[in-house]
Structures are given as structure tokens and as C-alpha cells.
Design a protein around this motif. Structure first.
Motif, PDB file in Angstrom:
ATOM      1  N   SER A  38       8.108  10.906 -10.714  1.00  0.00           N
ATOM      2  CA  SER A  38       8.592  10.475  -9.898  1.00  0.00           C
ATOM      3  C   SER A  38       8.153   9.000  -9.397  1.00  0.00           C
ATOM      4  N   ALA A  39       6.912   8.422 -10.099  1.00  0.00           N
ATOM      5  CA  ALA A  39       6.302   7.142  -9.734  1.00  0.00           C
ATOM      6  C   ALA A  39       7.314   5.930 -10.171  1.00  0.00           C
ATOM      7  N   LEU A  40       8.312   6.387 -11.021  1.00  0.00           N
ATOM      8  CA  LEU A  40       9.244   5.253 -11.613  1.00  0.00           C
ATOM      9  C   LEU A  40      10.452   4.892 -10.407  1.00  0.00           C
ATOM     10  N   GLN A  41      10.470   5.850  -9.459  1.00  0.00           N
ATOM     11  CA  GLN A  41      11.494   5.465  -8.468  1.00  0.00           C
ATOM     12  C   GLN A  41      10.877   4.823  -7.493  1.00  0.00           C
ATOM     13  N   ALA A  42      11.607   3.589  -7.151  1.00  0.00           N
ATOM     14  CA  ALA A  42      10.993   2.500  -6.191  1.00  0.00           C
ATOM     15  C   ALA A  42      11.794   2.729  -4.789  1.00  0.00           C
ATOM     16  N   LEU A  43      11.046   2.287  -3.771  1.00  0.00           N
ATOM     17  CA  LEU A  43      11.437   2.288  -2.362  1.00  0.00           C
ATOM     18  C   LEU A  43      12.074   1.058  -2.152  1.00  0.00           C
ATOM     19  N   PRO A  44      13.005   1.230  -1.237  1.00  0.00           N
ATOM     20  CA  PRO A  44      13.741  -0.024  -0.784  1.00  0.00           C
ATOM     21  C   PRO A  44      12.818  -0.899  -0.079  1.00  0.00           C
ATOM     22  N   ARG A  45      13.120  -2.058   0.112  1.00  0.00           N
ATOM     23  CA  ARG A  45      12.115  -2.986   0.634  1.00  0.00           C
ATOM     24  C   ARG A  45      12.148  -2.817   2.272  1.00  0.00           C
ATOM     25  N   ASP A  46      10.860  -2.993   2.654  1.00  0.00           N
ATOM     26  CA  ASP A  46      10.712  -2.777   4.211  1.00  0.00           C
ATOM     27  C   ASP A  46      10.738  -0.987   4.396  1.00  0.00           C
ATOM     28  N   THR A  47      10.562  -0.365   3.323  1.00  0.00           N
ATOM     29  CA  THR A  47      10.347   0.918   3.794  1.00  0.00           C
ATOM     30  C   THR A  47       8.963   1.308   4.646  1.00  0.00           C
ATOM     31  N   VAL A  48       8.979   2.243   5.678  1.00  0.00           N
ATOM     32  CA  VAL A  48       8.047   2.501   6.250  1.00  0.00           C
ATOM     33  C   VAL A  48       7.755   4.196   6.348  1.00  0.00           C
ATOM     34  N   VAL A  49       6.407   4.666   5.608  1.00  0.00           N
ATOM     35  CA  VAL A  49       6.425   5.991   5.460  1.00  0.00           C
ATOM     36  C   VAL A  49       5.262   6.316   6.351  1.00  0.00           C
ATOM     37  N   ARG A  50       5.501   7.244   7.369  1.00  0.00           N
ATOM     38  CA  ARG A  50       4.504   8.040   8.347  1.00  0.00           C
ATOM     39  C   ARG A  50       4.391   9.333   8.011  1.00  0.00           C
ATOM     40  N   LYS A  51       3.078   9.777   7.613  1.00  0.00           N
ATOM     41  CA  LYS A  51       2.726  11.003   7.464  1.00  0.00           C
ATOM     42  C   LYS A  51       2.525  11.816   8.815  1.00  0.00           C
ATOM     43  N   LEU A  52       3.065  13.055   8.700  1.00  0.00           N
ATOM     44  CA  LEU A  52       2.978  13.939   9.691  1.00  0.00           C
ATOM     45  C   LEU A  52       3.108  15.463   9.459  1.00  0.00           C
ATOM     46  N   THR A  53       3.118  16.142  10.358  1.00  0.00           N
ATOM     47  CA  THR A  53       3.254  17.744  10.067  1.00  0.00           C
ATOM     48  C   THR A  53       4.473  18.260  11.059  1.00  0.00           C
ATOM     49  N   LEU A  54       5.296  19.075  10.151  1.00  0.00           N
ATOM     50  CA  LEU A  54       6.141  19.499  10.931  1.00  0.00           C
ATOM     51  C   LEU A  54       6.309  21.191  10.720  1.00  0.00           C
TER      52      LEU A  54
END
Length: 300
Positions: A38-54
Motif C-alpha cells: 500500500s506504500a505505493l498509493q499516494a495521498l492527495p495534496r493537503d490531506t490531513v490524517v488524524r488518528k483516533l479510536t471508534l
């Protein structure tokens, strides 16, 4: 954005998935292979990833651009209920966040064989209810989407939300949903991604000691009425194509509003390669636009 030729990407994926989804490979090893790829699959520019729990499970809230959002999508990843993670679906979820304008919450639900049915279903239902109760969303601002096993889980989750909690999500996005894991009538043995040896083994691991006709396990066999507007995607050369066509026919017969797109050139859940292939990016755009228009407009 520079895209790669579709045939080139398809040709490179075939040997990768034949290794990662080999029936003899233990689930723990297959997870490592899939996560690494999955490391080959890039994120769009300005992506924000916040970790949490659900629901007590690891999750990520993904947005592109402004982080404040009044609408959201709970995303349930695929992987035959035995594989898949935040890492494998981060890129695809980010592209969906970009196209939908919503916050996408990716849930890492419990996997088989360590946690068979109904563990994943319980996690998904609890996560949706937590997004309603603690994150400020309402059913008309919160959709559910998922791919493959996650697509089947999306349908099973929605059925339980409607029946037990009188809660109907705003919309559903189903990408090649696996809605009857117990079926053994695949038209052929493999496609670019899936092979039946692996999928049948995964289905048995997920079922555990359960009943293969339980609609929570196989939502195709349950009530398909009273569900939200749904968009279904599938490739015409997929092992799951006939099962997905049957699902769409049954949903329409039950009165559920369904839009259906078949892709003659895309492989199973090609949406995950939206950063690599234009045709996959276009499919994510259609899914995102569908969900955007059905989530209640709210001022930010």
C-alpha cells in the motif's frame, strides 16, 4: 497529476495479489504483504490524517483541504474480513474525502480468524453510533461506504442500524461488495485480484461457528428494503460480478433506490489505485459526487 497506463498497473498487480492472497499464506503474513504494497498509493495534496479510536478500535479521520467538516463517511475496508488496515485504505479514503468534501472515518474493525463474525459487524455498528453520539453528526450527514468485504459489512451494518436502532444512514457507497461469502458459485476461479481458493478460506475463517445464512454474515440473503440511496460499483471481469448484479436486482425489486456502474476495464476495487490510474480516479470521483449530493448540505 501524472497517471500510469492502466494495462501497466494491472499487469504489475497480478503477481502481487497472487502472492499476497495465496491460499497457503497465513493471514498474519498476508497482512504484512498487503500493508507493504500500500506504500505505493499516494495521498492527495493537503490531506490531513488524524488518528483516533471508534468503538474502542483504531481509526483515522481523513480530510483534504479544510479540516472542519459537517458531513462524514464511515469507511469499512475490504480484505476478506481477514486482511486490510488503515494503511491499505488510507490513500483510497483520502481520495474519497477529496471528491465527497466530507470527513472520511476509516475503521480498523476486528478481523478473522482471531475475531470471527459478528465481531466486525459489532465494531462497525458501534462506530457509526459513536459518530452520531459523540462527534456531532446526524444520520442525514453521515453515510457509510466500503469495498469488497467492507461493502458487505456496510450493507449488514446498515440493516442492523435500521432494524435495531431506527437509524438510516444518508447514503451507501458499495465497491464490489461481497454480500454472500458462503456462496460457492463463482463463474471462474480468479481475476486480477481475487482467487476463489483464498476467498473461500477467508469466508470460512470469518464465519467461525456461525450460520452462513445469517443476513449479518450474508446480507444478500436478508431484507433489502428500506435502505438508503445506494451507489454500487463493480468490474465486469471480477469474480464477484454476478453476485453484485444479483444484489442490485434484489435491492431494486425491494424498492431501494440504487445506481449501478459497471467497469469493463477496472479490476476488483481499483479505486485504491486512484493515485496511479486515471480510470480509477474517475470511479472515485463518481462515488464521491454521489455521496456529496446525498449528505445534507451544512455550512462550515
Amino acid at each position: 497529476m501524472v497517471y500510469l497506463p492502466l494495462p501497466l498497473v494491472a499487469a504489475s498487480l497480478t503477481p502481487f495479489y497472487r502472492l499476497a492472497l495465496h491460499p497457503s499464506l497465513p493471514a498474519t503474513a498476508a497482512r504484512r504483504v498487503i500493508d507493504a504494497g500500500s506504500a505505493l498509493q499516494a495521498l492527495p495534496r493537503d490531506t490531513v490524517v488524524r488518528k483516533l479510536t471508534l468503538a474502542g478500535r483504531p481509526a483515522e479521520r481523513i480530510t483534504v483541504g479544510a479540516t472542519e467538516r459537517r458531513s462524514a463517511i464511515l469507511y469499512l475496508h475490504g480484505g476478506g474480513y481477514t486482511l486490510g488496515s488503515l494503511a491499505t485504505h488510507r490513500s483510497g479514503a483520502a481520495h474519497l474525502a477529496k471528491e465527497s468534501g466530507a470527513a472520511v472515518f476509516v475503521l480498523e474493525y476486528r478481523l478473522a480468524p482471531e475475531n470471527p463474525f459478528p465481531a466486525g459487524l459489532e465494531d462497525a455498528v458501534a462506530a457509526y453510533l459513536e459518530l452520531l453520539g459523540e462527534h456531532g453528526f446526524t444520520p442525514d450527514t453521515l453515510a457509510i461506504a466500503g469495498d469488497s468485504a467492507g461493502g458487505g459489512l456496510t450493507l449488514a451494518t446498515t440493516r442492523r442500524l435500521v432494524d435495531r436502532y431506527s437509524v438510516k444512514p444518508a447514503a451507501l457507497g458499495l465497491i464490489a461488495p461481497w454480500v454472500d461469502p458462503g456462496a460457492r458459485d463463482a463463474p471462474f476461479d480468479r481475476d486480477t485480484v481475487i482467487n476463489t481458493g483464498w476467498s473461500y478460506k477467508a469466508a470460512e475463517a470469518y464465519l467461525g461457528g456461525g450460520d452462513a445464512t445469517d443476513p449479518g454474515y450474508a446480507p444478500l440473503l436478508g431484507d433489502l428494503s428500506g435502505l438508503p440511496p445506494t451507489l454500487v460499483h463493480v468490474g465486469t471481469t471480477e469474480v464477484l460480478h454476478s453476485q453484485v448484479v444479483e444484489l442490485v436486482d434484489k435491492m431494486r425489486a425491494a424498492g431501494t433506490p440504487v445506481e449501478f456502474t459497471e467497469y469493463p476495464t477496472l479490476w476488483h476495487v481499483a479505486h485504491l489505485q486512484a493515485s496511479l490510474v486515471r480510470e480509477a480516479a474517475d470511479a472515485v470521483h463518481e462515488m464521491g459526487d454521489f455521496l456529496r449530493t446525498r449528505l445534507a448540505p451544512q455550512p462550515v
